[in-house]
Design an enzyme around this catalytic site. Sequence first.
Site, PDB file in Angstrom:
ATOM      1  N   ARG A 138      -3.019  11.469   2.697  1.00 10.53           N
ATOM      2  CA  ARG A 138      -3.011  10.756   1.303  1.00 10.53           C
ATOM      3  C   ARG A 138      -3.719   9.817   1.142  1.00 10.53           C
ATOM      4  O   ARG A 138      -3.473   8.626   1.112  1.00 10.53           O
ATOM      5  CB  ARG A 138      -1.532  10.611   2.140  1.00 10.53           C
ATOM      6  CG  ARG A 138       0.006  10.876   1.902  1.00 10.53           C
ATOM      7  CD  ARG A 138       0.120  11.602   0.405  1.00 10.53           C
ATOM      8  NE  ARG A 138       1.437  12.389  -0.247  1.00 10.53           N
ATOM      9  CZ  ARG A 138       1.943  12.732   0.207  1.00 10.53           C
ATOM     10  NH1 ARG A 138       1.003  13.549   1.209  1.00 10.53           N
ATOM     11  NH2 ARG A 138       3.093  13.581  -0.203  1.00 10.53           N
ATOM     12  N   SER A 182       7.668   8.895  -3.180  1.00 12.54           N
ATOM     13  CA  SER A 182       7.261   8.265  -1.697  1.00 12.54           C
ATOM     14  C   SER A 182       6.798   7.111  -1.900  1.00 12.54           C
ATOM     15  O   SER A 182       5.807   7.091  -2.499  1.00 12.54           O
ATOM     16  CB  SER A 182       6.784   9.099  -0.683  1.00 12.54           C
ATOM     17  OG  SER A 182       6.868  10.789  -0.258  1.00 12.54           O
ATOM     18  N   GLU A 215       2.263   3.773   0.165  1.00 10.71           N
ATOM     19  CA  GLU A 215       1.695   4.900  -0.414  1.00 10.71           C
ATOM     20  C   GLU A 215       0.788   4.912  -1.403  1.00 10.71           C
ATOM     21  O   GLU A 215      -0.014   5.621  -2.041  1.00 10.71           O
ATOM     22  CB  GLU A 215       2.807   6.414  -0.146  1.00 10.71           C
ATOM     23  CG  GLU A 215       1.915   7.792  -0.477  1.00 10.71           C
ATOM     24  CD  GLU A 215       2.316   8.288  -1.272  1.00 10.71           C
ATOM     25  OE1 GLU A 215       1.096   9.302  -1.681  1.00 10.71           O
ATOM     26  OE2 GLU A 215       2.943   8.616  -1.947  1.00 10.71           O
TER      27      GLU A 215
END
Length: 353
Positions: A158, A236, A332
């Site tokens: 990520r 998320s 995130e």
Amino acid sequence: MSISLKDKHTFGCAVAAKEYWEMSSISEAIGALKQWSGVPYLILGGGSNLLFTQPEIPRVLAVRMLGLELLKETKSYVEIEVGAGVPWHPLVMQTLQSGWYGLENLALIPGLTGAGPMQNIGAYGVELRQFCIGVHVIHRQGLKPQFLDAKACNFGYRSSIFKTEAKDQFLISSVRFRLPKVGFHKPNTDYGAIRETLMSKDIDPDMANPLQVAEAVMYIRSSKLPDPNELGNAGSFFKNPIVPIDRVEPLQQRFPQMPVYPVSEGFAKLAAGWLIDQAGWKGKSLGSVGMHKNQALVLVNYGDASGKELWSFAQLVAQDVQEKFGVALEPEVNLWPAQSNEVPIYRLQEKQL
Ligand code: EPU
């Protein structure tokens, strides 16, 4: 005239931009970057990984470059260049229908193609970096278009240079992929839920074709993750934390059922969704904000929550996970304005677990 961004980001908060420009070509983008040199502005893609923590933002440049160009075709693969403004999921389906494979596990991820390399999007055992061979960018100060190959993008979990060393330095205008053709690609069906879904449809996971895998992914995502068109969310909210192994072992002793994924020598990745769930936040809400009932990692706007409320709730959750497990959760999702630059909000506690 101020423009509402409520329908231009997937959390659906009431946010207004004082100035809002859409760029559909490189020359338009250079013009806009030149005009706003030295003043703060946000580059906006599909807004599917973004939380505005303030109700007003001075300037927004929306990336809308479209187009797909076939650059090269061999017996075993194609190379394509895709405009940063191309919606991601339709691109995945178009590539699969063309017999260009690899992106099947990334089906149904919301957002635009240009955001893909930013956080090296990933799902069900596949990450964009496996198929992305580089990106065309414009330097936001130098205003020069240039090509950064995949190595220069420094993709990680990520993450990429666009979220780290080169944060806010570039505008991504297009993304280049090398995609294998039929006979030269074996889809990744290792992820438990994919195998189960395929088997429930009488498909042998080891024989499944990429379109069947994409369908399984779509089925799993729609059953677990809320549709941003129906419920404000950005997938998320936190990353899965990567933790030194000596801190994982005591946790494993206390919670033998805790999911642990080895990542590199001495480190393991924990499931943030599991930690949040175990801490009791799954399906919990406060006013219009909550953690989703099917996936505790997904922060949800149930109605008219402000970005500030969403962020406060997320911090409350992170703080509780920190207290209960001694593990720091890092968002995130990108925050506007940026808060503490990708540094975990709560540092890993040094106390004994
Ligand atoms: N879990 C729980 N309770 C929950 C949620 C998860 O116990 O409420 C457990 C699951 O049972 C499983 C583990 O936690 O053992 C991991 O959960 P899951 O497989 O749902 O995946 P994840 O790690 O929570 C990551 C990505 C998702 C991606 C899925 C599938 C991150 C931050 N998230 O989620 O990506 O779709 O894997 O590959 O890496 C996104 O980035 O927005 C996103 C949705």
